[in-house]
Design a protein around this motif. Structure first.
Motif, mmCIF file in Angstrom:
data_model
loop_
_atom_site.group_PDB
_atom_site.id
_atom_site.type_symbol
_atom_site.label_atom_id
_atom_site.label_comp_id
_atom_site.label_asym_id
_atom_site.label_seq_id
_atom_site.Cartn_x
_atom_site.Cartn_y
_atom_site.Cartn_z
ATOM 1 N N UNK A 913 0.896 -1.147 0.142
ATOM 2 C CA UNK A 913 0.058 -0.048 -0.017
ATOM 3 C C UNK A 913 0.811 1.386 0.039
ATOM 4 N N UNK A 914 0.258 2.382 -0.199
ATOM 5 C CA UNK A 914 0.939 3.507 -0.424
ATOM 6 C C UNK A 914 0.015 4.643 -0.098
ATOM 7 N N UNK A 915 0.524 5.714 0.448
ATOM 8 C CA UNK A 915 -0.470 6.878 0.607
ATOM 9 C C UNK A 915 0.445 8.158 0.304
ATOM 10 N N UNK A 916 -0.285 9.074 -0.610
ATOM 11 C CA UNK A 916 0.269 10.198 -1.110
ATOM 12 C C UNK A 916 -0.514 11.244 -0.605
ATOM 13 N N UNK A 917 0.128 12.274 -0.205
ATOM 14 C CA UNK A 917 -0.325 13.339 0.531
ATOM 15 C C UNK A 917 0.521 14.785 0.112
ATOM 16 N N UNK A 918 -0.338 15.842 0.232
ATOM 17 C CA UNK A 918 0.422 17.262 0.266
ATOM 18 C C UNK A 918 0.773 17.849 1.498
ATOM 19 N N UNK A 919 0.291 16.916 2.687
ATOM 20 C CA UNK A 919 0.702 17.499 3.830
ATOM 21 C C UNK A 919 2.395 17.632 4.057
ATOM 22 N N UNK A 920 2.942 18.538 4.838
ATOM 23 C CA UNK A 920 4.208 19.000 4.750
ATOM 24 C C UNK A 920 5.010 17.722 5.282
ATOM 25 N N UNK A 921 6.129 17.514 4.815
ATOM 26 C CA UNK A 921 6.968 16.388 5.266
ATOM 27 C C UNK A 921 7.228 16.699 6.841
ATOM 28 N N UNK A 922 7.210 15.726 7.473
ATOM 29 C CA UNK A 922 7.985 15.572 8.889
ATOM 30 C C UNK A 922 9.094 15.681 9.029
ATOM 31 N N UNK A 923 9.814 16.308 10.339
ATOM 32 C CA UNK A 923 11.123 15.907 10.201
ATOM 33 C C UNK A 923 11.996 14.830 10.014
ATOM 34 N N UNK A 924 11.298 13.757 10.376
ATOM 35 C CA UNK A 924 11.866 12.481 10.461
ATOM 36 C C UNK A 924 11.635 11.771 8.972
ATOM 37 N N UNK A 925 10.830 12.559 7.969
ATOM 38 C CA UNK A 925 10.775 11.877 6.879
ATOM 39 C C UNK A 925 12.042 11.629 6.001
ATOM 40 N N UNK A 926 11.927 10.675 5.173
ATOM 41 C CA UNK A 926 13.356 10.423 4.334
ATOM 42 C C UNK A 926 13.376 11.191 3.196
ATOM 43 N N UNK A 927 14.660 11.851 2.731
ATOM 44 C CA UNK A 927 14.752 12.655 1.557
ATOM 45 C C UNK A 927 15.958 12.401 0.876
ATOM 46 N N UNK A 928 15.895 12.754 -0.410
ATOM 47 C CA UNK A 928 17.108 12.698 -1.423
ATOM 48 C C UNK A 928 17.466 14.079 -1.595
ATOM 49 N N UNK A 929 18.602 14.779 -1.392
ATOM 50 C CA UNK A 929 18.984 15.952 -1.739
ATOM 51 C C UNK A 929 18.571 16.601 -3.264
ATOM 52 N N UNK A 930 18.899 15.415 -4.120
ATOM 53 C CA UNK A 930 18.780 15.742 -5.523
ATOM 54 C C UNK A 930 17.303 15.802 -5.869
ATOM 55 N N UNK A 931 16.411 15.508 -5.244
ATOM 56 C CA UNK A 931 15.056 15.112 -5.607
ATOM 57 C C UNK A 931 14.013 16.351 -4.389
ATOM 58 N N UNK A 932 13.919 17.543 -4.970
ATOM 59 C CA UNK A 932 13.129 18.500 -4.058
ATOM 60 C C UNK A 932 11.782 18.470 -3.650
ATOM 61 N N UNK A 933 11.352 18.417 -2.494
ATOM 62 C CA UNK A 933 10.059 18.359 -2.435
ATOM 63 C C UNK A 933 9.263 17.197 -2.178
ATOM 64 N N UNK A 934 9.974 16.259 -1.665
ATOM 65 C CA UNK A 934 9.522 14.703 -1.639
ATOM 66 C C UNK A 934 10.094 14.450 -0.430
ATOM 67 N N UNK A 935 9.215 13.639 0.493
ATOM 68 C CA UNK A 935 9.693 13.121 1.666
ATOM 69 C C UNK A 935 8.908 11.697 1.913
#
Length: 973
Positions: A913-935
């Motif tokens: 399953x997967x959930x996609x949301x426009x809610x702001x990414x929480x601090x613990x969210x995983x991110x990739x520096x080269x792909x902005x705006x996704x957590x």
């Protein structure tokens, strides 16, 4: 004991659509490749391709290898590139012809037979010439057969049953006829000039037969005494010359100076204990060179002084004497004053500012005195064909410049010793420098004045074929720029500069195994006389007719002169020429008896492609251009493709003595020919390439990855039929994106093959197969392929796999000829089946969808963040597989979020399953520096694990079949 009433979960493995194929992961190429070779020969693949109708001819003309040894890695590179050109054009819809050929005449073969004679104590000159030629022919025939099988083992396609050989009777007849065109159009002449001469092989050499190696040479500073001068202080002074060829001093006829350099008179004021200079000696030297010359003579500062300037006018009034003038036993050989004049080729960058002239042994000097009308006065014939001084040369008769084994002879030492004895030397030493060597015997060569036959490249060709110029040089230079496409483009500059600066073509060789210069010269006439050469069409025809039936041996038969001249002239008034043609004329003429004369040649006698190594700019590309411009009026090719040299893994030149050679046969036995071919495809062949054990291991790894891709497709298409096929317009977006990529790649592949860019083609296809397919599309669609029932999604995926199968096999077949045949036959077995009988499928333009591609580019970016986040959890052993996850993906951009919600993003990320949301990414969210705006926030999937597809879903266990999800329950039903 009571019976066990526990409910057992069924084993659903047998209900899955798992891949089914006998295609092995272990290729076993060394063992299996010969089976495919035998099969292609049995079903006649090459001949069947020629039967295809209404195809545009495409001809790669083979530059003939020399028939005298086993193949080396350069041969394998060369022939594989040619094969890729031919096969790719055939599969793009051309009638791609390839006639392999061999260069069979010439010195290397003759040399081998002479070696055999010497080992048996036989004298070549005592053997009838046609018996000797027969042994040369037999030797070449043996190596043609060996090399033919070695080339075929590499998977090279072509007309192996009927190759061309320069020693075939028809070829010899045509070569003679092509020579006769030079005879008749006025460009052939006999001249006496310095040519590169091999004393070891006793023949003239062309530039293409010479290679440069370091050589240690004697170097001497020689004193020429001033015998007459207007100024008293110059009388008795010395002009000093410097040379690295002491053996040319006995042939000296003059000294030259530079008109615009500064010269001075220098006087010796002191000497060391050992010196060939004396206090009071005066030397005329270029000012820029004086200090160096004095140091070479071991004269330190303070032991010499500059007295005054010496002007050009003063130099022009000097008269010099040879240092051996008046020598005891000289018999007056060197007693006459030497010529002294200005010359444009003098330099003050090295030497002394003066150059000694032996016009019989240097082209600059020869041309200087030719232009001055003084050749008759300055040409000498002091050096015999074996590199020894003529027997009657005073003091030095019989001395050898080189020994028969190519080592230093006794001539240089004898000359130096005599100069020391007469006080003619100021200094001596040794120098290591780049020096010309015969590429056959590896022995040094010399410049030697001999009568030779030349093709004049700046004389008007009297044939009327003047579209590209009236002379051979003009035609060649205009052809280079107007008719030929160069790959790489630097090839144009290389050949242009060589032809722009080259002298007349030396056509003659003083050997026995070759096509003779089929001409007759008038006894007692001079080469400049108009009737010196017998020019008669009927005589020429009699010669070529005889060669067609008997070969060039007819020229050497008893009574040949009388037979060929017939009643055209008095045979007794003419002499028969017995020199043989330069083998580069043989190979340069191949366009005439291969492209023009054969049924599988070309309509206009012009090849689409000539492809050879970069050394052939001075070899086959060069001689073919000159020869064709003399007989066709233009270049014999439309494209020239050039490859570099093959080096070891460290970039060093391969050498048996270094033990770093790679033998094609060894690679084939260990890995298979396809690995060697793949190495070729992965390299930029236009530059020098490297090969070695580690590089081949890397190639083998790439091969395994490709093989795995093909195996997956075969397994998934096991029972695919036309009834399973689906219209692309009705497919899911993911499949339509793959088809878009196929359409993009089809253009890349065709353009790449058309431009002979195999590295570009392979890189594009390999990246597509391993990144777009194996790591993305296949990874996603495995679930549908294995677990779906007869769904549109599965049908679409299998239709795409079928499309991919036909593209990948035909795109890669020119490179991996054996493996793609194995892949093809695994799916389409049959006696007449072969991928090599198939064209690359045309790809519909409507598959291109730029908007869809842009959308899926965004999807793949976000997917990268999700898979990276899940990899962290897997590494930390929180999960074992991605299906255990149900992550929450926070997306800042509304348009990107909308894209993700429009597709089954959980399937794409291979999560339950997967959930996609426009809610702001929480601090613990995983991110990739080269792909902005996704957590991405990790969450575990909720529910039970489906025992069939392994997804973790809330509905598992609520259906008719035990322990499965809704999708699997439907599939089971």
């Amino acid at each position: 004991m009571c019976a066990d009433t526990t409910t057992q979960t069924p084993d659903y493995k047998s209900t899955l659509n798992l891949p089914k194929t006998d295609f092995p992961m272990r290729a076993g190429l060394p063992k299996r490749e010969p089976e495919w070779l035998e099969r292609w020969e049995r079903i006649g693949v090459y001949d069947r391709l020629r039967e295809k109708q209404n195809r545009t001819p495409f001809t790669l003309h083979d530059g003939p290898p020399y028939a005298n040894g086993h193949l080396h890695i350069g041969h394998a590179l060369n022939k594989t590139i040619k094969d890729m050109i031919v096969r790719s054009h055939q599969m793009m819809g051309f009638d791609a012809r390839y006639v392999p050929g061999w260069d069979c005449h010439g010195l290397p073969i003759e040399w081998k037979i002479e070696e055999q004679y010497r080992a048996k104590g036989k004298d070549k000159d005592e053997v009838p010439i046609n018996d000797f030629r027969a042994e040369c022919r037999k030797f070449a025939e043996g190596w043609v057969e060996i090399q033919r099988e070695e080339f075929k083992r590499l998977g090279i396609t072509g007309n192996w049953a009927d190759p061309y050989l320069t020693m075939d009777f028809h070829a010899e007849a045509v070569i003679a006829a092509e020579f006769q065109k030079f005879l008749m159009n006025g460009t052939l002449y006999q001249g006496s000039k310095p040519v590169m001469w091999s004393p070891v092989e006793q023949t003239a050499l062309a530039e293409a037969e010479v290679e440069y190696h370091d050589k240690e040479s004697f170097t001497i500073w020689v004193k020429f005494a001033v015998s007459e001068a207007a100024a008293a202080d110059l009388n008795g002074a010395y002009v000093v010359i410097w040379t690295t060829t002491p053996w040319t001093i006995p042939s000296n006829k003059g000294v030259v100076y530079g008109q615009d350099y500064d010269y001075g008179l220098y006087e010796i004021t002191g000497t060391p204990d050992e010196s060939w200079a004396n206090v009071g000696d005066r030397f005329i030297l270029a000012d820029k060179r004086a200090g160096d010359v004095m140091s070479r003579a071991r004269l330190e500062d303070g032991m010499w002084k500059r007295v005054r300037d010496v002007s050009s006018d003063e130099l022009a009034d000097l008269s010099l004497m040879h240092p051996l003038a008046g020598v005891e036993g000289g018999n007056g050989e060197w007693d006459q004053p030497r010529d002294f004049r200005a010359a444009p080729f003098v330099t003050d960058e090295d030497g002394t500012g003066f150059v000694h002239c032996a016009p019989s042994h240097g082209m600059d000097e020869f041309e200087l005195y030719r232009d001055a009308g003084m050749l008759a006065e300055v040409i000498t014939y002091n050096v015999d064909p074996d590199g020894r001084f003529r027997a009657d040369l005073p003091l030095f008769g019989g001395k050898a410049i080189l020994k028969p084994n190519g080592k230093e002879g006794d001539a240089n030492k004898a000359v130096i010793d005599k100069l020391v004895e007469v006080g003619g030397l100021l200094a001596r030493g040794k120098i290591k420098h780049s020096y010309p060597h015969s590429w056959r015997s590896k022995a040094p060569v010399i410049y030697r004045n001999t009568p030779q036959w030349f093709a004049a490249i700046d004389k008007t060709v009297g044939d009327g074929l003047d579209t590209y110029g009236t002379t051979i040089r003009e035609r060649a230079l205009n052809s280079i720029d107007q008719l030929v496409k160069w790959t790489p483009k630097t090839g144009r500059n290389r050949l242009y500069s060589m032809i722009e600066a080259r002298p007349d073509w030396v056509l003659s060789r003083q050997r026995a195994w070759g096509v003779p210069l089929t001409c007759f010269v008038k006894k007692g006439a001079m080469p400049t006389d108009p009737d010196y050469l017998l020019r008669d069409g009927a005589v020429n025809a009699r010669i070529t007719d005889a060669f067609e039936i008997e070969g060039a041996d007819a020229w050497y038969a008893e009574g040949a002169k009388e037979r060929f001249i017939g009643n055209a002239a008095d045979p007794e008034a003419y002499e028969q020429v017995f020199d043989v043609l330069d083998v580069w004329f043989d190979s340069g003429s191949t366009h005439s008896f291969v492209l023009r004369d054969r049924a599988d040649g070309t309509a206009d006698g012009i090849a689409d492609v000539y492809m050879e190594g970069t050394d052939q700019h001075r070899g086959w590309f060069h001689s073919s251009m000159l020869q064709a411009c003399g007989t066709l009026g233009r270049a014999p090719y439309r494209n020239v493709v050039t490859h570099g040299f093959t080096l070891d893994e460290k970039g060093a030149k391969m050498s048996k003595s270094l033990g770093n050679t790679i033998v094609p046969d060894t690679v084939v036995k260990q890995y298979g020919a396809d690995i060697l071919r793949l190495w070729v495809a992965q390299t930029d062949y236009t530059s020098d390439q490297r090969i070695g054990p580690e590089i081949l291991k890397g190639v083998a790894d790439s091969y395994r990855r490709l093989r795995n891709t093909m195996r997956f497709m075969l397994g998934s298409l096991n029972d695919f039929s036309d009834s399973d096929r689906m219209d692309p317009a009705e497919m899911p977006e993911l499949e339509r994106w793959v088809l878009h990529r196929v359409a993009e790649l089809d253009e890349v592949v065709r353009k790449g093959y058309g431009a002979f860019d195999f590295q570009g083609v392979f890189q594009a296809v390999f990246t597509f197969a391993t990144v777009d397919l194996s790591a993305f599309y296949f990874d996603i669609r495995k679930d549908a392929l294995y677990c779906d029932g007869d769904t549109e999604r599965r049908r679409a995926a299998r239709t795409v796999l079928d499309i991919l199968f036909h593209r990948l096999t035909t795109w890669l077949a020119p490179i991996l000829v054996f493996t793609m045949e194995e892949v093809w036959l695994e799916r389409f077995p049959g006696d007449d089946s072969s991928v090599h009988l198939t064209d690359m499928p045309e790809t519909p333009a409507e598959w291109r969808n730029a908007a869809l591609a842009a959308k899926w580019s965004e999807i793949r970016k976000v997917r990268r963040v999700v898979t990276a986040a899940l990899e962290v959890q897997r590494t930390d052993k929180v999960i074992g597989a991605s299906l255990e996850a149900a992550p929450v993906v926070h997306v800042r951009e509304a348009d990107v979020l909308a894209v993700l919600k429009s597709v089954p993003f959980d399937d794409i990320c291979i999560t339950s399953a997967i959930t996609t949301t426009s809610d702001p990414s929480p601090a613990e969210a995983f991110r990739l520096p080269e792909i902005d705006g996704v957590g991405v926030v990790f969450e575990k999937a909720e529910g039970e694990k489906c025992q069939r597809c392994w997804k973790i879903l809330p509905d598992v266990g609520r259906h008719d079949h035990t322990g499965v999800c809704d999708r699997c329950d439907a599939a089971l039903n």
